[in-house]
Scaffold this motif. Structure first.
Motif, PDB file in Angstrom:
ATOM      1  N   UNK A 140       0.856  -1.179   0.000  1.00 55.25           N
ATOM      2  CA  UNK A 140       0.000   0.000   0.000  1.00 55.25           C
ATOM      3  C   UNK A 140       0.894   1.231   0.000  1.00 55.25           C
ATOM      4  N   UNK A 141       0.418   2.320  -0.544  1.00 54.60           N
ATOM      5  CA  UNK A 141       1.156   3.576  -0.572  1.00 54.60           C
ATOM      6  C   UNK A 141       1.181   4.233   0.797  1.00 54.60           C
ATOM      7  N   UNK A 142       1.804   5.401   0.856  1.00 51.37           N
ATOM      8  CA  UNK A 142       1.919   6.132   2.119  1.00 51.37           C
ATOM      9  C   UNK A 142       0.534   6.540   2.619  1.00 51.37           C
ATOM     10  N   UNK A 143       0.479   6.767   3.920  1.00 52.11           N
ATOM     11  CA  UNK A 143      -0.797   7.097   4.547  1.00 52.11           C
ATOM     12  C   UNK A 143      -1.313   8.453   4.065  1.00 52.11           C
ATOM     13  N   UNK A 144      -2.610   8.630   4.197  1.00 51.15           N
ATOM     14  CA  UNK A 144      -3.261   9.851   3.736  1.00 51.15           C
ATOM     15  C   UNK A 144      -3.029  10.982   4.728  1.00 51.15           C
ATOM     16  N   UNK A 145      -3.003  12.206   4.191  1.00 49.08           N
ATOM     17  CA  UNK A 145      -2.797  13.362   5.066  1.00 49.08           C
ATOM     18  C   UNK A 145      -3.891  14.406   4.874  1.00 49.08           C
ATOM     19  N   UNK A 146      -4.908  14.071   4.119  1.00 52.23           N
ATOM     20  CA  UNK A 146      -5.982  15.030   3.901  1.00 52.23           C
ATOM     21  C   UNK A 146      -7.223  14.300   3.415  1.00 52.23           C
ATOM     22  N   UNK A 147      -8.319  15.033   3.246  1.00 49.08           N
ATOM     23  CA  UNK A 147      -9.556  14.394   2.810  1.00 49.08           C
ATOM     24  C   UNK A 147      -9.437  13.900   1.376  1.00 49.08           C
ATOM     25  N   UNK A 148     -10.177  12.860   1.061  1.00 49.12           N
ATOM     26  CA  UNK A 148     -10.300  12.351  -0.309  1.00 49.12           C
ATOM     27  C   UNK A 148      -8.982  11.883  -0.905  1.00 49.12           C
ATOM     28  N   UNK A 149      -8.029  11.566  -0.038  1.00 49.05           N
ATOM     29  CA  UNK A 149      -6.776  11.035  -0.570  1.00 49.05           C
ATOM     30  C   UNK A 149      -6.843   9.512  -0.643  1.00 49.05           C
ATOM     31  N   UNK A 150      -6.122   8.988  -1.611  1.00 52.45           N
ATOM     32  CA  UNK A 150      -6.122   7.539  -1.820  1.00 52.45           C
ATOM     33  C   UNK A 150      -4.710   7.003  -1.674  1.00 52.45           C
ATOM     34  N   UNK A 151      -4.603   5.891  -0.973  1.00 55.42           N
ATOM     35  CA  UNK A 151      -3.348   5.143  -0.908  1.00 55.42           C
ATOM     36  C   UNK A 151      -3.324   4.157  -2.054  1.00 55.42           C
ATOM     37  N   UNK A 152      -2.267   4.192  -2.841  1.00 53.60           N
ATOM     38  CA  UNK A 152      -2.130   3.211  -3.918  1.00 53.60           C
ATOM     39  C   UNK A 152      -2.110   1.809  -3.332  1.00 53.60           C
TER      40      UNK A 152
END
Lengths: 526, 526
Positions: B362-374
Motif C-alpha cells: 500500500x502507498x503512504x498514509x493519507x494526510x488530507x480528505x479524499x486522498x487515496x493510498x495506492x
C-alpha cells in the motif's frame, strides 16, 4: 445435385430433428420435397464453436486469398445451373427472368466485394510515425487498421431468395470483412438455401479455409434465431425482414451480457413526391410508370413506393385517372408465401375499412392461391397527419396517395414521416426551388434520394445506400447494399510501438500490400 | 469573467431551479462558490428545440467555416487564461501541470479536427456515373456523401475536466461532423464547465452560427440525463464514465421509439503482460515504471494498468520487490471527488478482504480528505479464472498481479478477459514467438495494443484508437480519441439522378471542394 434437407455445419451435413420444414409452392399451395430437418441448440452450439475456431485464421487470410474465395463462391453458384433457378421459382413464385437477374446480381455482388477486398481501402490503414524529439513529450509509433468483428449471424430474407439470402449481401460483406458466417435460412426457400449453401461449403473447402467459415441452419420457429443471436461467439447480426422480427432481434442483442450490433433492414414506405411542374408536364406518364413500379414483383420490394404525395388539383387528378386505369388492369400476382399473402390482404382490408381512406382502384381478380390484387388508396394530408397507423407498411403492391393543399404541406408531411430507405422526387426544372426546400428534410429521413426514377431497383455499386433512419433500419450509419457495407463488420485496432515483425502486413513499412494508407493524416500509397 | 452558476441554452444564460449544485474542492472538502442551478425537463426541451432548429443550417456550413468555428472555440478557451486552470484545480484536485497539459490537449484536439474537416475525406464522397448504354439495364447516376446524424448529447467525464468534458473529444468530433451538441456537465466541475461553455457560446455567435449549435445543462441527478437521451431530437450520445452509468444510458437509448447510438466509454482494466525475457532483462526497471504509470494522476485514467500478468519465478519476484518498494513510498493523492474516493476505498477493501487475493503493498498514509493510498494485490491465474469479480475495475491507483505458471496460462487468462481499451506487452526480442501467439487474442479483446510502454497517455492523432469491445465501450466500431472519432456522428446518403444544382458541393462535377473522392470505386481528387 440432389437436395437432401440437411443443414450444413462446417464441412458436415446434418439432418436436424427439431421439427420438419417443407417449402410450399405459393402458385399451387402444394408442399415440395424433400423434408428439411430443423435445428436446435445443439446445432447452434456446433456452428458457433466452429465459427469461433475459424475466425483468427480466416481474418488473417491475405487479400488475394479472401478475394479468390468470394469469386469461387460466385462461380460455384453459377455452376449449380438451372436447378437453382427452377427450385427458386418453385419456392418463391417469382418468374424466371427475375430470378435469373437476381442470380446475376448475387454473383456480381460477390465479385464486386472481391475487388473491394483486393483494393484494401477498407483496412483504413493509418500510420503516425514516432516523433522521438517532440517536446514536451515524444510521440510513439502509432498504426491503425480495421479488423473484423467476429462470427456474424445472417438471416435470409423471404423476398430475395438469392440476393438477400444465404450468399446475399450480408454474407458477401461479412466474408469480405473476414467474418465467419452462420446463416439461418428463411423457411420459405430451404431448397434454394441448401443449393447455395453447398456452393459456399465447397468454396470453403477448395480454398483451403477452416470449415467454420460457413454454416447453414434451418429452424421451424423463433427459438433457433434467438439462440443464434444470443450466442456469445456471435459478434454481429444481419437481418432483412419485418419490423417485428427486426425489433425482436435487436432486443435479444441488446440484452446479451455483451451487446452486439444488429443490422436489421425492416420497414419503409418510400414516399414519392409528385411535384407540381412535373405533374403538369407529364401526369399520365407518371401514373403509368408509378403503377409499373408498384406492381413489379407483386410489390414485394423493400423500396416499393408505398405512399405518394401531390398537390390537389386537375394535374393530380390526371395522374390518378391514369394510375387507376393502369392498376385496374394489372394482373393479380402470386406472392412469396401464404403468410405474406395473408398479411397483405389484412393490411389492404384495414386501409379499405378506414374512414380516413378512400379506395381508388384494385387490380384484376385473383385466379389462384396466394395471389394479390394491387390496391391504390387515397387520403388527405390532414387525415394522414392525424393517424400514425397510416404510416404502417403494407408489404406488397398497395400504395396510399396523400392529397396535399400545397407544397408547404407536402413538406410538413415529410417532416412527420418515420425513417425511410428512399424518398423520390418527380420534378421538372420549375420545381427546383420547392425541391430545394424538401431535400434537407428528406436527407434526414431517408438513405437514398432519387429524382425522376422509381425507388425499386437498387444498384449494387460504391455509392449505393440501402439503409436509412429507424425504422427503415436499426442502424442508419450503414448500408446493406453496395461496397460501403463491408464497414459494418469491422472495428479499428491501434498498434503502438509494436516490433516490425509483429505488425500486420497492412501496416508495415514500405507498404507491402500497396494499399492506400494515411500517413500523418495524408492519404497516399507509400 | 465571473462564474455565474447559469446554464447556457443557445445564446441565453439561465439559472436553473431544479436543485442546487456546488463544486467541492476535494483537497479541502469545502464547497466552492457560486451555486449552480440545476435544470429540468423545461431546459432539456429548450436546448433540444434549439439544437434541432440549428441542425440543417449548421450541417451545411462550408468546410472552411466549420473548421474556423473549431479553431475559434480553441482560441476562446486559451483566452480564458489562468482562471480556467485555477478553477479546474480547485474543482478536481488535479495539479497545475496536468491541467495545463490537458488544456493544450483540448485545444490541440479542436485544431486537429479543424484540419480533418478541411481535408474532407470524412465525407467519403463517392460517384458512380450513369451508364445509359449498359445492358440489360442502364445505370443511374449515383453519388454518396456522409451527413451528420443530428443533435448529439454529450456527458462530461469526471476525470478530464477539459479534454473529455464540455469542449472535449466528443464535442469536438460531433461539431466536426456537423452536429449541434447539448452537454450535460459533470457536477464535479461546473465552474470549469461554465467557463468552457461560454467560450463555445461566444464562438457560435462570432462565427455567425445558429445559437442552438451548443447548449450546456447542469443537473443534480440522473433525471436530466435520462430526459436528454430520451428526447426524440437527440440522435446520438457520447459518454465517458462508469459501467453502471453507461449501461443506464444504453438502456434508455435502446428503449426509445427510435433507438439511437450510444458511445459510452466505461470500464477497462488494461492488462499488462510481463513477458519472460523482458522480465529477465529488466524486472526492476519495469517495476518502477509500472508504479509510475499506476499512480500518475492518482490512477484516475481509463487506461490505468489494473492487472498485470507474469510467469511465476525469480524474475517476477524481482519485479514485485521493486514495485512494492516504489509503491510503498508513493504519496497518497487527492482523488477527484468524495464519491470517487469512497468507491476506490471500497473497491480496495473488497480486494484486500478476498481470500483469493494477497495484499503486496500500500502507498503512504493519507494526510488530507479524499486522498487515496495506492495498492498492489496479487492472485493466481487459477483463482483469477475462478472468480469473475476479480475482473471488476477499481477506478484509481490499484492493480492486481496475476501469477501464471507459464505463458500458455497467460494466454488462457487473456482469452477470458472482458473487452479492454488497451493491452500492453512488456517484451524483448526473445519473447517474439510467445507474443505472436498472444496478439490475435489481444486484438479481439482490446482497441489498442502497445509494446514496451504504458497504457496511460493517449495520443490525439489519426491512428489512435481509444475504444474496444464491451464493456470497455458500448460500441467497438469506433474510437473516442483521434480523428476517426468523426465517423461516429455520420451516416451515408445516396443521391440518384439528382439535378446538378441540387447536389451538395462535395458531389458536384469538377470536384469544387478539391477533396478525395471515389469515382467508380477509384480514389482520386478529380
Amino acid at each position: 445435385m440432389p437436395i437432401t434437407g440437411d443443414m450444413l455445419i462446417g464441412a458436415a451435413s446434418h439432418h436436424g430433428r427439431d421439427g420438419d420444414i417443407r417449402a410450399i409452392d405459393p402458385a399451387t399451395g402444394e408442399a415440395l420435397d424433400p423434408v428439411f430437418g430443423g435445428g436446435g441448440p445443439a446445432e447452434v452450439e456446433r456452428a458457433c464453436a466452429l465459427a469461433e475456431a475459424a475466425f483468427d485464421a480466416f481474418r488473417e487470410t491475405g487479400l488475394e486469398q479472401r478475394a479468390a474465395f468470394l469469386e469461387t463462391v460466385a462461380q460455384n453458384i453459377l455452376d449449380i445451373g438451372d436447378e437453382l433457378i427452377t427450385r427458386a421459382m418453385a419456392e418463391s413464385g417469382l418468374p424466371r427472368p427475375r430470378l435469373e437477374g437476381e442470380r446475376a446480381r448475387t454473383v456480381g455482388q460477390l465479385r464486386l466485394f472481391a475487388q473491394v477486398v483486393r483494393e484494401g481501402s477498407w483496412l483504413d490503414a493509418r500510420i503516425d510515425p514516432a516523433l522521438p524529439q517532440r517536446a514536451p513529450l515524444p510521440r510513439s509509433d502509432l498504426r491503425q487498421r480495421h479488423i473484423p468483428l467476429g462470427p456474424v449471424a445472417v438471416f435470409g430474407a423471404s423476398n430475395f431468395p438469392l440476393a438477400f439470402s444465404v450468399a446475399g449481401g450480408d454474407t458477401a460483406s461479412a466474408f469480405a470483412a473476414g467474418c465467419p458466417v452462420v446463416v439461418k435460412s428463411h423457411s420459405a426457400h430451404p431448397g434454394t438455401s441448401e443449393l447455395v449453401g453447398r456452393a459456399i461449403q465447397a468454396a470453403v473447402a477448395s480454398c483451403g479455409l477452416p470449415e467454420g467459415v460457413f454454416s447453414l441452419l434451418f429452424g421451424t420457429g423463433n427459438p433457433i434465431g434467438t439462440a443464434l443471436v444470443a450466442d456469445p461467439r456471435i459478434k454481429a447480426v444481419g437481418f432483412t425482414g419485418s419490423r417485428r422480427g427486426g425489433l425482436a432481434l435487436m432486443e435479444v442483442a441488446a440484452k446479451r451480457p455483451e451487446p452486439i450490433p444488429v443490422y436489421a433492414e425492416m420497414s419503409s414506405i418510400n414516399p414519392v413526391f409528385l411535384m407540381p411542374a412535373a405533374l403538369a408536364a407529364r401526369a399520365e406518364a407518371l401514373g403509368k410508370a408509378f403503377v409499373a413500379s408498384l406492381t413489379m414483383g407483386a410489390g414485394q420490394f423493400c423500396t416499393n413506393p408505398g405512399i405518394l404525395l401531390g398537390v390537389d388539383g386537375p394535374d393530380l387528378d390526371r395522374f390518378v385517372a391514369t394510375a387507376v386505369e393502369a392498376l385496374g388492369g394489372s394482373a393479380a400476382l402470386t406472392m412469396l408465401t401464404p403468410g405474406i399473402h395473408a398479411a397483405y390482404d389484412s393490411g389492404v382490408a384495414a386501409l379499405a375499412g378506414s374512414t380516413a381512406v378512400a379506395t381508388l382502384a384494385r387490380g384484376l381478380a385473383c385466379s389462384g392461391p396466394n395471389q394479390a390484387q394491387a390496391a391504390l388508396f387515397a387520403t388527405t394530408a390532414e387525415q394522414f397527419l392525424a393517424d400514425a397507423a397510416l404510416q404502417e407498411e403494407v408489404f406488397g403492391a398497395a400504395s396510399l396517395l396523400i392529397r396535399c393543399p400545397d407544397v408547404a404541406t407536402m413538406r410538413k408531411v415529410a417532416e412527420r414521416l418515420e425513417g425511410q430507405l428512399t424518398a423520390t422526387l418527380q420534378m421538372d426544372a420549375a420545381d427546383a426551388a420547392a425541391v430545394a426546400g424538401l431535400v434537407p428534410v428528406l436527407e434526414r429521413k431517408a438513405g437514398r434520394l432519387l429524382a425522376n426514377g422509381w425507388p425499386t431497383g437498387v444498384e449494387v455499386c460504391h455509392a449505393m445506400v440501402h439503409g436509412g433512419p429507424f425504422p427503415a433500419t436499426s442502424d442508419s450509419r450503414t448500408t446493406s447494399v453496395g461496397t460501403l457495407a463491408i464497414r459494418r463488420f469491422l472495428r479499428p485496432v491501434c498498434y503502438q510501438d509494436l516490433p516490425a515483425e509483429l505488425l500486420p502486413e497492412a501496416l508495415r513499412d514500405g507498404n507491402p500490400l500497396g494499399i492506400w494508407r494515411r500517413v500523418d493524416g495524408a492519404l497516399g500509397r507509400e
